[in-house]
Write a protein that holds these residues in place. Structure first.
Motif, PDB file in Angstrom:
ATOM      1  N   ALA A   1      46.366  39.802  47.389  1.00  0.00           N
ATOM      2  CA  ALA A   1      45.151  40.614  47.313  1.00  0.00           C
ATOM      3  C   ALA A   1      45.398  42.030  47.822  1.00  0.00           C
ATOM      4  O   ALA A   1      44.941  43.008  47.221  1.00  0.00           O
ATOM      5  CB  ALA A   1      44.035  39.950  48.112  1.00  0.00           C
TER       6      ALA A   1
ATOM      7  N   LEU B   1      47.546  43.860  45.262  1.00  0.00           N
ATOM      8  CA  LEU B   1      46.731  44.207  44.095  1.00  0.00           C
ATOM      9  C   LEU B   1      45.849  45.417  44.386  1.00  0.00           C
ATOM     10  O   LEU B   1      45.733  46.330  43.556  1.00  0.00           O
ATOM     11  CB  LEU B   1      45.869  43.011  43.689  1.00  0.00           C
ATOM     12  CG  LEU B   1      44.857  43.265  42.562  1.00  0.00           C
ATOM     13  CD1 LEU B   1      45.579  43.609  41.264  1.00  0.00           C
ATOM     14  CD2 LEU B   1      43.957  42.052  42.362  1.00  0.00           C
ATOM     15  N   ASN B   2      45.239  45.447  45.562  1.00  0.00           N
ATOM     16  CA  ASN B   2      44.366  46.570  45.906  1.00  0.00           C
ATOM     17  C   ASN B   2      45.143  47.876  46.042  1.00  0.00           C
ATOM     18  O   ASN B   2      44.634  48.941  45.680  1.00  0.00           O
ATOM     19  CB  ASN B   2      43.606  46.264  47.198  1.00  0.00           C
ATOM     20  CG  ASN B   2      42.340  45.476  46.953  1.00  0.00           C
ATOM     21  OD1 ASN B   2      41.301  46.028  46.639  1.00  0.00           O
ATOM     22  ND2 ASN B   2      42.442  44.160  47.070  1.00  0.00           N
TER      23      ASN B   2
ATOM     24  N   VAL C   1      45.813  48.963  42.441  1.00  0.00           N
ATOM     25  CA  VAL C   1      44.577  49.432  41.806  1.00  0.00           C
ATOM     26  C   VAL C   1      44.152  50.781  42.382  1.00  0.00           C
ATOM     27  O   VAL C   1      43.687  51.660  41.642  1.00  0.00           O
ATOM     28  CB  VAL C   1      43.456  48.386  41.978  1.00  0.00           C
ATOM     29  CG1 VAL C   1      42.108  48.957  41.553  1.00  0.00           C
ATOM     30  CG2 VAL C   1      43.771  47.139  41.171  1.00  0.00           C
ATOM     31  N   TYR C   2      44.327  50.969  43.679  1.00  0.00           N
ATOM     32  CA  TYR C   2      43.923  52.237  44.299  1.00  0.00           C
ATOM     33  C   TYR C   2      44.675  53.414  43.678  1.00  0.00           C
ATOM     34  O   TYR C   2      44.085  54.465  43.410  1.00  0.00           O
ATOM     35  CB  TYR C   2      44.172  52.193  45.806  1.00  0.00           C
ATOM     36  CG  TYR C   2      43.710  53.451  46.503  1.00  0.00           C
ATOM     37  CD1 TYR C   2      42.394  53.592  46.920  1.00  0.00           C
ATOM     38  CD2 TYR C   2      44.585  54.520  46.716  1.00  0.00           C
ATOM     39  CE1 TYR C   2      41.960  54.756  47.539  1.00  0.00           C
ATOM     40  CE2 TYR C   2      44.156  55.681  47.330  1.00  0.00           C
ATOM     41  CZ  TYR C   2      42.846  55.793  47.744  1.00  0.00           C
ATOM     42  OH  TYR C   2      42.421  56.960  48.343  1.00  0.00           O
TER      43      TYR C   2
ATOM     44  N   TRP D   1      38.282  50.997  39.600  1.00  0.00           N
ATOM     45  CA  TRP D   1      38.126  49.549  39.788  1.00  0.00           C
ATOM     46  C   TRP D   1      38.377  49.126  41.229  1.00  0.00           C
ATOM     47  O   TRP D   1      38.234  47.942  41.559  1.00  0.00           O
ATOM     48  CB  TRP D   1      39.093  48.800  38.866  1.00  0.00           C
ATOM     49  CG  TRP D   1      38.773  48.986  37.422  1.00  0.00           C
ATOM     50  CD1 TRP D   1      39.308  49.915  36.569  1.00  0.00           C
ATOM     51  CD2 TRP D   1      37.821  48.255  36.650  1.00  0.00           C
ATOM     52  NE1 TRP D   1      38.754  49.806  35.326  1.00  0.00           N
ATOM     53  CE2 TRP D   1      37.836  48.784  35.341  1.00  0.00           C
ATOM     54  CE3 TRP D   1      36.963  47.193  36.941  1.00  0.00           C
ATOM     55  CZ2 TRP D   1      37.025  48.295  34.331  1.00  0.00           C
ATOM     56  CZ3 TRP D   1      36.152  46.701  35.927  1.00  0.00           C
ATOM     57  CH2 TRP D   1      36.187  47.247  34.647  1.00  0.00           C
ATOM     58  N   PHE D   2      38.720  50.068  42.083  1.00  0.00           N
ATOM     59  CA  PHE D   2      39.130  49.715  43.446  1.00  0.00           C
ATOM     60  C   PHE D   2      38.018  49.019  44.223  1.00  0.00           C
ATOM     61  O   PHE D   2      38.261  48.044  44.942  1.00  0.00           O
ATOM     62  CB  PHE D   2      39.595  50.966  44.191  1.00  0.00           C
ATOM     63  CG  PHE D   2      39.923  50.725  45.637  1.00  0.00           C
ATOM     64  CD1 PHE D   2      41.037  49.980  45.998  1.00  0.00           C
ATOM     65  CD2 PHE D   2      39.110  51.225  46.645  1.00  0.00           C
ATOM     66  CE1 PHE D   2      41.342  49.744  47.328  1.00  0.00           C
ATOM     67  CE2 PHE D   2      39.404  51.002  47.977  1.00  0.00           C
ATOM     68  CZ  PHE D   2      40.524  50.260  48.318  1.00  0.00           C
TER      69      PHE D   2
ATOM     70  N   PHE E   1      35.741  47.121  43.235  1.00  0.00           N
ATOM     71  CA  PHE E   1      35.537  45.735  42.806  1.00  0.00           C
ATOM     72  C   PHE E   1      36.641  44.823  43.342  1.00  0.00           C
ATOM     73  O   PHE E   1      36.364  43.712  43.808  1.00  0.00           O
ATOM     74  CB  PHE E   1      35.475  45.665  41.281  1.00  0.00           C
ATOM     75  CG  PHE E   1      34.367  46.486  40.685  1.00  0.00           C
ATOM     76  CD1 PHE E   1      33.047  46.083  40.814  1.00  0.00           C
ATOM     77  CD2 PHE E   1      34.636  47.669  40.021  1.00  0.00           C
ATOM     78  CE1 PHE E   1      32.011  46.838  40.276  1.00  0.00           C
ATOM     79  CE2 PHE E   1      33.620  48.430  39.481  1.00  0.00           C
ATOM     80  CZ  PHE E   1      32.299  48.020  39.611  1.00  0.00           C
ATOM     81  N   THR E   2      37.887  45.293  43.271  1.00  0.00           N
ATOM     82  CA  THR E   2      38.979  44.471  43.805  1.00  0.00           C
ATOM     83  C   THR E   2      38.904  44.391  45.326  1.00  0.00           C
ATOM     84  O   THR E   2      39.273  43.377  45.915  1.00  0.00           O
ATOM     85  CB  THR E   2      40.345  45.038  43.378  1.00  0.00           C
ATOM     86  OG1 THR E   2      40.468  46.400  43.816  1.00  0.00           O
ATOM     87  CG2 THR E   2      40.505  44.972  41.875  1.00  0.00           C
ATOM     88  N   LEU E   3      38.399  45.458  45.949  1.00  0.00           N
ATOM     89  CA  LEU E   3      38.246  45.436  47.407  1.00  0.00           C
ATOM     90  C   LEU E   3      37.215  44.393  47.828  1.00  0.00           C
ATOM     91  O   LEU E   3      37.446  43.600  48.749  1.00  0.00           O
ATOM     92  CB  LEU E   3      37.836  46.819  47.909  1.00  0.00           C
ATOM     93  CG  LEU E   3      37.657  46.950  49.423  1.00  0.00           C
ATOM     94  CD1 LEU E   3      39.005  46.813  50.126  1.00  0.00           C
ATOM     95  CD2 LEU E   3      37.015  48.286  49.768  1.00  0.00           C
TER      96      LEU E   3
ATOM     97  N   GLY F   1      36.395  41.870  46.070  1.00  0.00           N
ATOM     98  CA  GLY F   1      37.000  40.590  45.729  1.00  0.00           C
ATOM     99  C   GLY F   1      38.010  40.112  46.755  1.00  0.00           C
ATOM    100  O   GLY F   1      38.361  38.930  46.772  1.00  0.00           O
ATOM    101  N   MET F   2      38.487  41.006  47.606  1.00  0.00           N
ATOM    102  CA  MET F   2      39.393  40.611  48.680  1.00  0.00           C
ATOM    103  C   MET F   2      38.639  40.342  49.983  1.00  0.00           C
ATOM    104  O   MET F   2      38.895  39.346  50.671  1.00  0.00           O
ATOM    105  CB  MET F   2      40.442  41.704  48.919  1.00  0.00           C
ATOM    106  CG  MET F   2      41.372  41.421  50.098  1.00  0.00           C
ATOM    107  SD  MET F   2      42.599  42.728  50.378  1.00  0.00           S
ATOM    108  CE  MET F   2      41.535  44.081  50.904  1.00  0.00           C
TER     109      MET F   2
END
Length: 200
Positions: free
Chosen positions: A53, A56-57, A60-61, A67-68, A70-72, A74-75
């Motif tokens: 995670a 991935l962040n 993405v950053y 999209w950061f 959303f992934t943040l 999601g973590m």
């Protein structure tokens, strides 16, 4: 200073990445002493999920920043529910009557959620008002409209320049700014209609 402000959301993520690196080093190169014997540390699935995670962040950053957030989320939310483990030892607070019905909260993820909220107070409040907090009731809407009407009566004699200044004055209540906005709009419509009649 501008660079820090521009990448303010990266700083907590880098701290989390450093913590994951520390966890990897401790797990690989240290042992646990228990009842007179040393035992090798091991990773569990929560560690692997946490490392993936964070990685991935970071990607993405730098590569897909829109999209950061959303992934943040999601973590941090699974981390809050103790589904991810960023530290060598599992640290959580449990609530519940039995083990089968026990809710675990991870303080570390809660700390990072608070940090990101603090760094993004304005957008966080806007998000909460839009998607989390309940919509205003009809009674509140009616009360708000009554306030706007009262402010329009009070501000009706103010010149346009004063009303325009009020639009950007954050110290004023929302109803006062809305009243100033409506008054300016009504005056512009009146001027337009008068100009149209004059031309005819």
């Amino acid at each position: 200073m501008n660079l820090l402000r521009l990448h303010k959301n990266l700083l907590p993520l880098l701290a989390l990445a450093a913590l994951c690196l520390y966890t990897i080093l401790v797990t690989l190169f240290s042992k646990v002493y228990y009842e007179g014997a040393y035992f090798t540390r091991t990773f569990d699935f929560r560690h692997y999920l946490a490392f993936a995670a964070v990685a991935l962040n970071l990607v993405v950053y730098f590569c897909a920043r829109p999209w950061f957030k959303f992934t943040l989320i999601g973590m941090l939310l699974p981390g809050l529910l103790d589904l991810l483990s960023f530290t060598p030892d599992r640290i959580s607070l449990g609530f519940g009557v039995t083990d089968a019905f026990r809710l675990s909260i991870q303080p570390l993820s809660l700390l990072f959620i608070a940090a990101y909220y603090f760094l993004n107070r304005t957008s966080s409040r806007r998000f909460l008002r839009a998607y989390v907090l309940p919509a205003p009731t009809q009674q509140r809407a009616t009360h708000y409209q009554e306030q706007v009407t009262q402010f329009k009566a009070t501000l009706g004699r103010k010149p346009d320049d004063s009303l325009r200044l009020m639009l950007h004055d954050e110290k004023l209540v929302a109803a006062a700014r809305e009243a100033a906005k409506q008054l300016l709009h009504e005056r512009e419509n009146t001027k337009s209609s008068i100009s149209g009649k004059t031309e005819n």
